[in-house]
Design a protein around this motif. Structure first.
Motif, PDB file in Angstrom:
ATOM      1  N   VAL A 110       1.043  -1.136  -0.077  1.00 46.71           N
ATOM      2  CA  VAL A 110       0.546  -0.158   0.210  1.00 46.71           C
ATOM      3  C   VAL A 110       0.739   1.353   0.036  1.00 46.71           C
ATOM      4  N   ALA A 111       0.483   2.196  -0.855  1.00 47.34           N
ATOM      5  CA  ALA A 111       1.621   4.064  -1.056  1.00 47.34           C
ATOM      6  C   ALA A 111       1.593   4.162   0.136  1.00 47.34           C
ATOM      7  N   VAL A 112       2.528   5.009   0.836  1.00 44.55           N
ATOM      8  CA  VAL A 112       2.797   5.848   1.878  1.00 44.55           C
ATOM      9  C   VAL A 112       3.382   6.935   1.802  1.00 44.55           C
ATOM     10  N   TRP A 113       2.278   7.908   2.238  1.00 43.41           N
ATOM     11  CA  TRP A 113       3.132   9.458   2.246  1.00 43.41           C
ATOM     12  C   TRP A 113       2.612  10.311   3.226  1.00 43.41           C
ATOM     13  N   GLY A 114       3.224  11.075   3.009  1.00 40.36           N
ATOM     14  CA  GLY A 114       3.738  11.862   4.662  1.00 40.36           C
ATOM     15  C   GLY A 114       3.115  13.217   4.381  1.00 40.36           C
ATOM     16  N   ASP A 115       2.546  13.581   5.380  1.00 36.62           N
ATOM     17  CA  ASP A 115       1.255  14.954   4.589  1.00 36.62           C
ATOM     18  C   ASP A 115       2.303  15.818   4.375  1.00 36.62           C
ATOM     19  N   ILE A 116       3.428  15.853   4.133  1.00 37.74           N
ATOM     20  CA  ILE A 116       3.902  17.205   2.821  1.00 37.74           C
ATOM     21  C   ILE A 116       3.634  16.759   1.014  1.00 37.74           C
ATOM     22  N   GLU A 117       3.491  15.577   1.292  1.00 36.32           N
ATOM     23  CA  GLU A 117       3.336  15.330  -0.356  1.00 36.32           C
ATOM     24  C   GLU A 117       1.901  15.442  -0.506  1.00 36.32           C
ATOM     25  N   LEU A 118       1.023  15.132   0.678  1.00 39.59           N
ATOM     26  CA  LEU A 118      -0.033  15.796   0.408  1.00 39.59           C
ATOM     27  C   LEU A 118      -0.776  16.592   0.537  1.00 39.59           C
ATOM     28  N   ALA A 119       0.451  17.367   0.703  1.00 36.07           N
ATOM     29  CA  ALA A 119      -0.491  19.322   0.927  1.00 36.07           C
ATOM     30  C   ALA A 119       0.235  19.508  -0.505  1.00 36.07           C
ATOM     31  N   TRP A 120       1.418  18.822  -1.312  1.00 38.42           N
ATOM     32  CA  TRP A 120       2.126  19.531  -2.205  1.00 38.42           C
ATOM     33  C   TRP A 120       0.914  19.390  -3.143  1.00 38.42           C
ATOM     34  N   ARG A 121      -0.186  18.008  -3.379  1.00 34.66           N
ATOM     35  CA  ARG A 121      -0.757  17.430  -4.497  1.00 34.66           C
ATOM     36  C   ARG A 121      -1.841  18.553  -4.683  1.00 34.66           C
ATOM     37  N   LEU A 122      -2.311  19.282  -3.361  1.00 34.26           N
ATOM     38  CA  LEU A 122      -3.160  19.782  -3.358  1.00 34.26           C
ATOM     39  C   LEU A 122      -3.152  21.118  -3.094  1.00 34.26           C
ATOM     40  N   ARG A 123      -2.025  21.676  -3.523  1.00 32.88           N
ATOM     41  CA  ARG A 123      -1.365  23.552  -3.112  1.00 32.88           C
ATOM     42  C   ARG A 123      -2.339  23.958  -3.970  1.00 32.88           C
ATOM     43  N   ASP A 124      -3.182  23.909  -5.320  1.00 29.42           N
ATOM     44  CA  ASP A 124      -4.040  24.478  -5.911  1.00 29.42           C
ATOM     45  C   ASP A 124      -5.261  24.345  -5.358  1.00 29.42           C
ATOM     46  N   LYS A 125      -5.318  24.237  -4.534  1.00 32.57           N
ATOM     47  CA  LYS A 125      -7.018  24.862  -4.259  1.00 32.57           C
ATOM     48  C   LYS A 125      -7.757  25.757  -3.809  1.00 32.57           C
ATOM     49  N   VAL A 126      -6.727  27.022  -3.591  1.00 31.87           N
ATOM     50  CA  VAL A 126      -7.119  28.831  -3.819  1.00 31.87           C
ATOM     51  C   VAL A 126      -6.074  29.092  -5.199  1.00 31.87           C
ATOM     52  N   GLY A 127      -7.442  29.159  -6.505  1.00 32.39           N
ATOM     53  CA  GLY A 127      -6.259  29.918  -7.291  1.00 32.39           C
ATOM     54  C   GLY A 127      -4.427  29.488  -7.557  1.00 32.39           C
ATOM     55  N   ASP A 128      -3.487  30.405  -8.097  1.00 35.41           N
ATOM     56  CA  ASP A 128      -2.388  29.743  -8.320  1.00 35.41           C
ATOM     57  C   ASP A 128      -1.760  29.072  -6.568  1.00 35.41           C
ATOM     58  N   PRO A 129      -1.178  27.937  -7.460  1.00 32.59           N
ATOM     59  CA  PRO A 129      -0.211  27.747  -5.772  1.00 32.59           C
ATOM     60  C   PRO A 129       0.628  29.059  -5.203  1.00 32.59           C
ATOM     61  N   ALA A 130       0.881  28.796  -4.437  1.00 32.69           N
ATOM     62  CA  ALA A 130       1.826  29.675  -3.287  1.00 32.69           C
ATOM     63  C   ALA A 130       2.852  29.025  -3.240  1.00 32.69           C
ATOM     64  N   ASP A 131       4.249  29.592  -3.822  1.00 36.96           N
ATOM     65  CA  ASP A 131       5.368  29.028  -3.925  1.00 36.96           C
ATOM     66  C   ASP A 131       5.906  28.904  -2.442  1.00 36.96           C
ATOM     67  N   TRP A 132       6.807  27.710  -2.258  1.00 35.91           N
ATOM     68  CA  TRP A 132       7.484  27.177  -1.082  1.00 35.91           C
ATOM     69  C   TRP A 132       8.810  27.708  -0.941  1.00 35.91           C
ATOM     70  N   ILE A 133       9.090  28.020   0.163  1.00 38.12           N
ATOM     71  CA  ILE A 133       9.927  27.911   0.219  1.00 38.12           C
ATOM     72  C   ILE A 133      10.102  27.361   1.727  1.00 38.12           C
ATOM     73  N   CYS A 134      11.376  26.061   1.632  1.00 39.79           N
ATOM     74  CA  CYS A 134      11.696  24.864   2.371  1.00 39.79           C
ATOM     75  C   CYS A 134      12.604  25.506   3.345  1.00 39.79           C
ATOM     76  N   VAL A 135      12.475  25.409   5.040  1.00 42.79           N
ATOM     77  CA  VAL A 135      13.239  25.048   5.618  1.00 42.79           C
ATOM     78  C   VAL A 135      13.637  23.946   6.004  1.00 42.79           C
ATOM     79  N   THR A 136      15.463  23.540   6.722  1.00 40.83           N
ATOM     80  CA  THR A 136      15.154  22.617   7.920  1.00 40.83           C
ATOM     81  C   THR A 136      16.357  22.300   8.530  1.00 40.83           C
ATOM     82  N   GLY A 137      16.798  21.579   8.823  1.00 39.10           N
ATOM     83  CA  GLY A 137      18.760  21.866  10.096  1.00 39.10           C
ATOM     84  C   GLY A 137      18.225  21.120  11.038  1.00 39.10           C
ATOM     85  N   THR A 138      18.752  20.771  11.981  1.00 31.11           N
ATOM     86  CA  THR A 138      18.715  19.944  13.295  1.00 31.11           C
ATOM     87  C   THR A 138      18.866  21.092  13.981  1.00 31.11           C
ATOM     88  N   ASN A 139      19.171  22.907  13.722  1.00 29.58           N
ATOM     89  CA  ASN A 139      18.265  23.702  15.163  1.00 29.58           C
ATOM     90  C   ASN A 139      18.668  24.579  14.073  1.00 29.58           C
TER      91      ASN A 139
END
Length: 516
Positions: A110-139
């Motif tokens: 069975v396919a497994v997605w996280g919430d981020i993948e689901l949100a990326w697929r659905l990002r066009d609900k309200v007009g043109d999709p917003a750009d994403w600026i993504c940040v990670t790191g330990t701290n």
């Protein structure tokens, strides 16, 4: 490819046909509920499986039409989950990758997605999709996300900080007003599930990995797996891959990432910047990346003196400021806007927060330092420290941290249910250092005892620093409660000052993901 596989591959828009899709959602925290709510709105059949559920979310699930299974023991799949036979599983970040439910899911292919993948697929609900600026790191993720979002907002963009910062991305993409850009904090748990399925691969406008240090190795299994998860933040980046010049891991991530043609590598650091970098020259924070003559010139953003006045001059905070400035500049924010924001910006509660100065002793709450890397940055900001440390170490080694900072320690106070690792490290590297242990088991007693012991050790010119280098869940609900109780105990010990209700305004993300 099965018919289900083909259908899942096609589900890359809010406006696709999600009706009747059988989706199991693992977990019912903030993220799990947002997933269930979103899928129910789309018309999917939703079954939430969790070990525990609070009364409010249980009630809301019944209102939105999702089914709930609460099973305290999920070592085997509940009978209802087997009967439901999900076509898709969406997993909450807290579920370990080798949890029995996920192993069962994999066995059934069975396919497994996280919430981020689901949100990326659905990002066009309200007009043109917003750009994403993504940040990670330990701290530093949350501070950098808040800074970047504040800079973008001040420049006139419609912006939302979201993700691991506490507001699920799924809530942001469903906001009826819509946004120009989302600044998304991503934990290693979330990134672990990213990029596994066609149609769900992120493509950030710009992305940053701030640093890498041993953390959450109990979840990922190894430092290499942790780094591999973090590295996904750069995949398919469109404009700028922002990395830490002082951390070779982040540079290697950028060098190995498959990015959109034309994306640039932008380094940041506390040293003199090269072309295409952000850094510091003679106490001036500079941009040498987003100007025409970057080989010979630089743009001034602010100064260390100005940051000192704003309480933002600790080295690790300055690094976060440079990273946020690089991300904001990549989106067109002017240097003057950045300078104006930094004049007014203040750190969240429990991030190197000065509580009191009494008899020449400073009392500082950095409860957000939930791992050794964060505690190292905090300790480096002060020359003479009585260090309050300890808690849930999450499988990391504190030996190097202790040995590195012995020279600046006046003494130490160890808290936590298991104090053995810190005790042993102090015995090895600082046998003559005054070290006290808080043996209290009751949460109410921990911080009053720790503060009393620390106060007895401190001398004029010292800083009593709560920088635990560990998570808090062994004795507290989260790092915010730990910080609040520390602040209250300090004020009680010193006399006067704020009480527990007035010490700080907490805007915290769940600790289970915040340090990832």
């Amino acid at each position: 490819m099965t018919a289900t596989d083909e259908r899942l591959r096609s589900l890359t828009s809010w406006h696709a046909d999600w009706r009747g899709l059988r989706v199991a959602v693992y977990g019912l925290g903030v993220t799990g509920f947002a997933v269930a709510d979103t899928l129910a709105e789309l018309g999917a059949e939703v079954l939430v499986v969790t070990e525990r559920a609070d009364e409010e979310r249980t009630m809301l699930l019944s209102v939105i039409g999702a089914e709930l299974v609460v099973a305290p023991d999920l070592s085997t799949p509940p009978e209802r989950l087997v009967e439901f036979s999900p076509e898709l599983v969406v997993v909450s970040p807290g579920f370990h990758w080798d949890h029995p439910l996920l192993l069962w899911t994999a066995e059934r292919e069975v396919a497994v997605w996280g919430d981020i993948e689901l949100a990326w697929r659905l990002r066009d609900k309200v007009g043109d999709p917003a750009d994403w600026i993504c940040v990670t790191g330990t701290n530093g993720k949350t501070t950098t996300v808040q800074l970047t979002a504040t800079m973008l907002l001040a420049a006139g963009y419609r912006v939302a900080p979201c993700g691991n910062i506490g507001v699920p991305v799924l809530d942001a993409i469903r906001d009826p007003e819509g946004f120009d850009v989302l600044v998304v904090e991503l934990s290693s748990y979330q990134l672990h599930w990213v990029g596994r399925n066609a149609g769900g691969r992120l493509s950030p406008y710009s992305a940053a990995c701030l640093n890498i240090a041993d953390d959450h190795l109990d979840w990922h299994g190894s430092l290499e797996a942790y780094i591999a998860a973090k590295a996904k933040v750069y995949e398919n980046t469109q404009v700028a891959c922002v990395y830490n010049r002082a951390d070779r891991n982040t540079l290697r991530m950028v060098e190995e990432a498959e990015v959109i043609e034309g994306a640039r590598a932008i380094g940041f650091g506390l040293d003199v910047p090269g072309p295409s970098d952000f850094g510091i020259v003679d106490g001036i924070l500079c941009d040498r990346a987003f100007l025409e003559d970057r080989a010979h010139a630089a743009i001034e953003l602010t100064t260390l003196d100005e940051l000192q006045e704003a309480g933002l001059a600790a080295p690790h905070v300055v690094a976060n400021i440079l990273a946020a400035s690089a991300l904001a500049r990549s989106y067109g924010v002017s240097p003057q806007v950045i300078r104006d924001v930094l004049t007014a910006f203040r750190l969240d509660a429990h991030r190197i927060e000065l509580i009191r100065v009494e008899a020449g002793v400073s009392w500082v709450d950095d409860s957000k330092a939930t791992n050794p890397h964060a505690a190292d940055a905090s300790l480096r900001a002060y020359p003479s420290v009585v260090w309050v440390a300890g808690g849930l170490l999450k499988g990391v080694d504190v030996d190097e941290l202790v040995s590195k900072h012995v020279g600046r320690l006046r003494g130490a106070v160890i808290i936590g249910a298991d104090r053995s690792a810190l005790r042993a490290a102090f015995e090895r590297h600082a046998p003559g250092l005054p070290v006290r242990e808080v043996e209290a088991d009751e949460t109410d007693e921990v911080m009053p005892t720790a503060v009393r012991l620390a106060g007895a050790l401190a001398r004029e010119g010292d800083t009593v620093l709560l920088a635990p280098a560990a998570a808090s869940m062994d004795q507290f609900a989260d790092y915010a409660e730990r910080g609040r109780r520390f602040q209250a105990a300090v004020n009680e010990f010193l006399g006067g000052g704020a009480d527990d209700g007035d010490t700080a305004s907490d805007r915290t993300d769940p600790e289970g993901g915040s340090g990832a």
